[in-house]
Enzyme design. Sequence first.
Site, PDB file in Angstrom:
ATOM      1  N   HIS A 117       0.832  -1.206   0.000  1.00 26.92           N
ATOM      2  CA  HIS A 117       0.000   0.000   0.000  1.00 26.92           C
ATOM      3  C   HIS A 117       0.864   1.252   0.000  1.00 26.92           C
ATOM      4  O   HIS A 117       1.868   1.314   0.710  1.00 26.92           O
ATOM      5  CB  HIS A 117      -0.904   0.000   1.246  1.00 26.92           C
ATOM      6  CG  HIS A 117      -2.066   0.924   1.139  1.00 26.92           C
ATOM      7  ND1 HIS A 117      -1.940   2.295   1.212  1.00 26.92           N
ATOM      8  CD2 HIS A 117      -3.391   0.682   0.971  1.00 26.92           C
ATOM      9  CE1 HIS A 117      -3.122   2.857   1.089  1.00 26.92           C
ATOM     10  NE2 HIS A 117      -4.018   1.905   0.936  1.00 26.92           N
ATOM     11  N   GLY A 135       4.914  21.242  11.569  1.00 32.35           N
ATOM     12  CA  GLY A 135       6.111  20.441  11.768  1.00 32.35           C
ATOM     13  C   GLY A 135       7.273  20.888  10.912  1.00 32.35           C
ATOM     14  O   GLY A 135       7.191  21.875  10.164  1.00 32.35           O
ATOM     15  N   GLY A 137       8.586   9.499   9.170  1.00 40.89           N
ATOM     16  CA  GLY A 137       8.056   9.957   7.904  1.00 40.89           C
ATOM     17  C   GLY A 137       7.152  11.169   8.040  1.00 40.89           C
ATOM     18  O   GLY A 137       7.394  12.064   8.850  1.00 40.89           O
TER      19      GLY A 137
END
Length: 298
Positions: free
Chosen positions: A82, A163, A172
């Site tokens: 995925h 962020g 990630g």
Amino acid sequence: MARILECVPNFSEGRDKEKVEQIVEEVRKVKGVTLLDYSSDETHNRSVVTFVGEPEAVIEAAFNAAKKASEVIDMTTHQGGHPRMGAMDVCPLIPIKEVTMEEAIELSKKLGKRIGDELGISVYLYEKSASKPERENLAVVRKGQYEGMEEKLKSEGWEPDFGPIELNKKSGVSAVGARMPLVAFNVNLSTDNVEIAKAIAKKIRAKGGGFAYCKAMGLLLEDKNLAQVSMNLVDYTHTSVYHAFEFIKREALRYGVNVVNSEVIGLVPMDALLDAAKWYLQIDEFDHSQVLETRLHD
């Protein structure tokens, strides 16, 4: 009357049950939140968790789960079928009862900012929360996947909403946003030729000129040796489960292939299945209030 917000975060871990349980436990621990479902797929190497509750409690549970995922998942070694870009890959918020879409959008921003500030993870807002039109579509946000995110974060127009601009290599990138309920619906074909599934997925998805509210991809289920058309129907009221299923059946026959079975990942709105029953059974003037369980819950 209780206010209910639903959260369906997807985590990039579907093979290590202990890690999945650690993440899910963070949801269980939050008062005011009910864990409805969680499931893992080894081929996708992905887990989907569904919980509901008071909005603030749901946001707390989502953050705690994201934090635990950042501790136990290492994206530098992650492999799976995925598409993915982060440990908590995507975290949608869905207004269910006495919560408006506007409120869900503001809550998604609150959650995204906290993930960015406290966990040092880059966050993109998507769907209804998107800060730019091109960020509405999760597939566009996630394009390049984890391996391409370090460069993407620094590209013009793709600075994260929250962020750091620098990639958190272990965790990630995460996408957070408010959206309608979707149906995660997969159809398995009687072939191991993944190119057939990919060709069908290309035709059915909105990007390829297919159904407007369908996202699809083709992949191989190695454990079953079957090709699969994996879909997200992001608005089942406009792109129904039965229309997607029938389209895939017809396209598969062009390749001399049949549908083996289908599956729903996570939870599905009752209306999506009742609409399919009404269509396949050709029930005239059917009303959903005729369903026994519906009347019992009124």
